[in-house]
Write a protein that holds these residues in place. Structure first.
Motif, PDB file in Angstrom:
ATOM      1  N   LYS A  28     -83.407 -22.293 -31.576  1.00 41.83           N
ATOM      2  CA  LYS A  28     -83.303 -21.549 -32.832  1.00 41.83           C
ATOM      3  C   LYS A  28     -82.059 -21.976 -33.606  1.00 41.83           C
ATOM      4  CE  LYS A  28     -85.462 -18.737 -34.403  1.00 41.83           C
ATOM      5  NZ  LYS A  28     -86.478 -18.813 -35.476  1.00 41.83           N
ATOM      6  N   HIS A  29     -80.935 -22.128 -32.911  1.00 44.27           N
ATOM      7  CA  HIS A  29     -79.697 -22.555 -33.568  1.00 44.27           C
ATOM      8  C   HIS A  29     -79.855 -23.974 -34.129  1.00 44.27           C
ATOM      9  CE1 HIS A  29     -75.406 -22.122 -34.391  1.00 44.27           C
ATOM     10  NE2 HIS A  29     -75.248 -23.364 -33.978  1.00 44.27           N
ATOM     11  N   ALA A  30     -80.423 -24.858 -33.336  1.00 45.80           N
ATOM     12  CA  ALA A  30     -80.626 -26.232 -33.788  1.00 45.80           C
ATOM     13  C   ALA A  30     -81.582 -26.279 -34.971  1.00 45.80           C
ATOM     14  CB  ALA A  30     -81.154 -27.090 -32.642  1.00 45.80           C
ATOM     15  N   LEU A  52     -80.342 -28.965 -43.478  1.00 44.05           N
ATOM     16  CA  LEU A  52     -79.892 -30.345 -43.713  1.00 44.05           C
ATOM     17  C   LEU A  52     -78.535 -30.651 -43.099  1.00 44.05           C
ATOM     18  CD1 LEU A  52     -81.111 -30.740 -47.416  1.00 44.05           C
ATOM     19  CD2 LEU A  52     -82.348 -31.215 -45.290  1.00 44.05           C
ATOM     20  N   THR A  53     -78.248 -29.997 -41.986  1.00 44.75           N
ATOM     21  CA  THR A  53     -77.041 -30.336 -41.217  1.00 44.75           C
ATOM     22  C   THR A  53     -77.482 -30.774 -39.820  1.00 44.75           C
ATOM     23  OG1 THR A  53     -76.780 -27.983 -40.707  1.00 44.75           O
ATOM     24  CG2 THR A  53     -75.441 -28.862 -42.506  1.00 44.75           C
ATOM     25  N   TYR A  98     -76.549 -29.268 -29.359  1.00 43.40           N
ATOM     26  CA  TYR A  98     -77.371 -28.171 -28.845  1.00 43.40           C
ATOM     27  C   TYR A  98     -78.689 -28.708 -28.293  1.00 43.40           C
ATOM     28  CZ  TYR A  98     -73.939 -25.594 -31.526  1.00 43.40           C
ATOM     29  OH  TYR A  98     -72.750 -25.113 -32.019  1.00 43.40           O
ATOM     30  N   LEU A  99     -79.237 -29.715 -28.960  1.00 43.42           N
ATOM     31  CA  LEU A  99     -80.484 -30.314 -28.485  1.00 43.42           C
ATOM     32  C   LEU A  99     -80.256 -31.096 -27.188  1.00 43.42           C
ATOM     33  CD1 LEU A  99     -81.909 -31.434 -31.932  1.00 43.42           C
ATOM     34  CD2 LEU A  99     -82.858 -29.668 -30.427  1.00 43.42           C
ATOM     35  N   GLU A 117     -91.377 -29.051 -26.875  1.00 46.48           N
ATOM     36  CA  GLU A 117     -90.783 -28.343 -28.010  1.00 46.48           C
ATOM     37  C   GLU A 117     -89.380 -28.872 -28.302  1.00 46.48           C
ATOM     38  OE1 GLU A 117     -90.117 -23.752 -29.599  1.00 46.48           O
ATOM     39  OE2 GLU A 117     -90.819 -24.136 -27.556  1.00 46.48           O
ATOM     40  N   VAL A 118     -88.632 -29.150 -27.240  1.00 45.84           N
ATOM     41  CA  VAL A 118     -87.285 -29.702 -27.407  1.00 45.84           C
ATOM     42  C   VAL A 118     -87.366 -31.105 -27.997  1.00 45.84           C
ATOM     43  CG1 VAL A 118     -85.165 -30.394 -26.213  1.00 45.84           C
ATOM     44  CG2 VAL A 118     -86.392 -28.322 -25.481  1.00 45.84           C
ATOM     45  N   GLU A 119     -88.260 -31.930 -27.468  1.00 44.55           N
ATOM     46  CA  GLU A 119     -88.386 -33.309 -27.936  1.00 44.55           C
ATOM     47  C   GLU A 119     -88.851 -33.370 -29.387  1.00 44.55           C
ATOM     48  OE1 GLU A 119     -87.328 -36.018 -26.202  1.00 44.55           O
ATOM     49  OE2 GLU A 119     -86.573 -34.451 -24.874  1.00 44.55           O
ATOM     50  N   LEU A 120     -89.746 -32.474 -29.760  1.00 48.12           N
ATOM     51  CA  LEU A 120     -90.216 -32.442 -31.151  1.00 48.12           C
ATOM     52  C   LEU A 120     -89.076 -32.112 -32.111  1.00 48.12           C
ATOM     53  CD1 LEU A 120     -93.692 -30.680 -30.879  1.00 48.12           C
ATOM     54  CD2 LEU A 120     -93.255 -32.974 -31.778  1.00 48.12           C
ATOM     55  N   LEU A 121     -88.262 -31.135 -31.747  1.00 44.43           N
ATOM     56  CA  LEU A 121     -87.140 -30.772 -32.617  1.00 44.43           C
ATOM     57  C   LEU A 121     -86.094 -31.880 -32.626  1.00 44.43           C
ATOM     58  CD1 LEU A 121     -85.886 -28.823 -34.545  1.00 44.43           C
ATOM     59  CD2 LEU A 121     -85.017 -27.483 -32.600  1.00 44.43           C
TER      60      LEU A 121
END
Length: 317
Positions: free
Chosen positions: A74-76, A83-84, A91-92, A104-108
């Protein structure tokens, strides 16, 4: 990805939660909240466009729940959406370490790379994920891919990518939200109508699909069809106030004052104390055109009370 239509809150419950959360700032210690409570608080601030408060809440949540994948993501996501993306990578990386290989992690992570203009590396991750993806996962992969085409202003390619995502998973709300914006940029109105009619033939209870269909019908001049689709969007989801307002505005523009008044009054009932000056003016206009001048003046006066700078409100005083 924006959350406006994703989260609906029970007002009394969320207000109590927010009061407890914000009360701690006048205290000397931080109050403990469960992970789920933090996610609710963050989502509320996000939906209300209070970006700094959402970030602050996610930071506090991670302090209390440092191994929470949901809070890290959520934070990421907040950082990426604003745009930051560069700030999102630590975090990722932590989320990757806690839950390696989680899609889900890899997609973000891929999304952050694309937003950070590291498109080639982002596509490398997406292509790897494609190899064993099911239809729902492939739909999410295509959604992230569409971001790259948006950055390149390749709106036609973006449209077709999002269309493919929706054909893979018609319930992908994020793709429905993004294609609604993309249709205007790509001017694929007729193809959008065909797509959304096909999606709704399979599942007629998707409010956002009806709203997108209404917008496309409006652009091609099918005003009655647009009104019907707006109405269905709002009927299915009573919290979808934008659909109700757009429907009312279209009826007003078409000088269908009885219909416009019906939708504006429904909107006033839903918004209550949050109703703005413009809504009262529009209700006043409908009453005036329907030969109800006393009712019109009442609403004009209320508009002036809410916003004295409003010209029609000033005129009514």
């Amino acid at each position: 990805m924006h959350p406006e239509n994703e989260f609906h809150f029970h007002k009394s419950t969320i207000q109590q939660l927010l009061q407890r959360y914000e009360a701690q700032f006048s205290m000397d210690h931080q109050v403990y909240f469960e992970e789920a409570a933090y996610l609710q608080i963050i989502s509320y601030f996000e939906a209300d466009h209070q970006y700094s408060k959402a970030l602050e809440a996610s930071e506090r949540g991670m302090e209390q729940h440092p191994l929470s994948i949901d809070l890290l993501l959520k934070h990421a996501q907040l950082l990426v959406d604003n745009l930051t993306a560069e700030a999102a990578f630590p975090y990722l990386e932590k989320a990757r370490a806690i839950s390696p290989g989680e899609i889900e992690v890899e997609l973000l992570y891929a999304e952050a790379l694309i937003v950070d203009e590291q498109t080639e590396e982002g596509f490398r991750i997406l292509n790897f994920l494609r190899e064993e993806a099911n239809d729902e996962e492939l739909s999410s992969i295509l959604l992230v891919e569409s971001l790259a085409y948006e950055q390149e202003e390749s709106y036609e390619r973006m449209f077709y990518t999002l269309r493919e995502a929706l054909l893979m998973d018609p319930t992908n709300q994020a793709a429905l939200e993004r294609i609604g914006v993309c249709v205007v940029q790509s001017k694929k109105y007729e193809e959008s109508i065909a797509l959304h009619e096909a999606l709704l033939a399979e599942d007629a209870y998707q409010a956002l699909a009806w709203y997108n269909l209404a917008q496309s019908r409006l652009y091609v001049g099918n005003y009655e069809g647009a009104i019907e689709a707006y109405d269905l969007a709002f009927t299915i989801d009573e919290d979808f106030l934008q659909a109700c307002r757009d429907c009312a505005d279209l009826c007003l523009e078409l000088q269908q004052f009885n219909r416009a008044l019906k939708y504006y009054m429904e909107l006033l009932e839903q918004e209550g104390a949050d109703a703005d000056s413009d809504l009262y003016i529009q209700i006043g206009q409908c009453n005036l055109r329907l030969n109800c001048p006393q009712a019109a003046v009442t609403f004009y006066i209320r508009a002036a009370q809410l916003d004295p700078r409003n010209y029609l409100g000033q005129f009514a005083k």
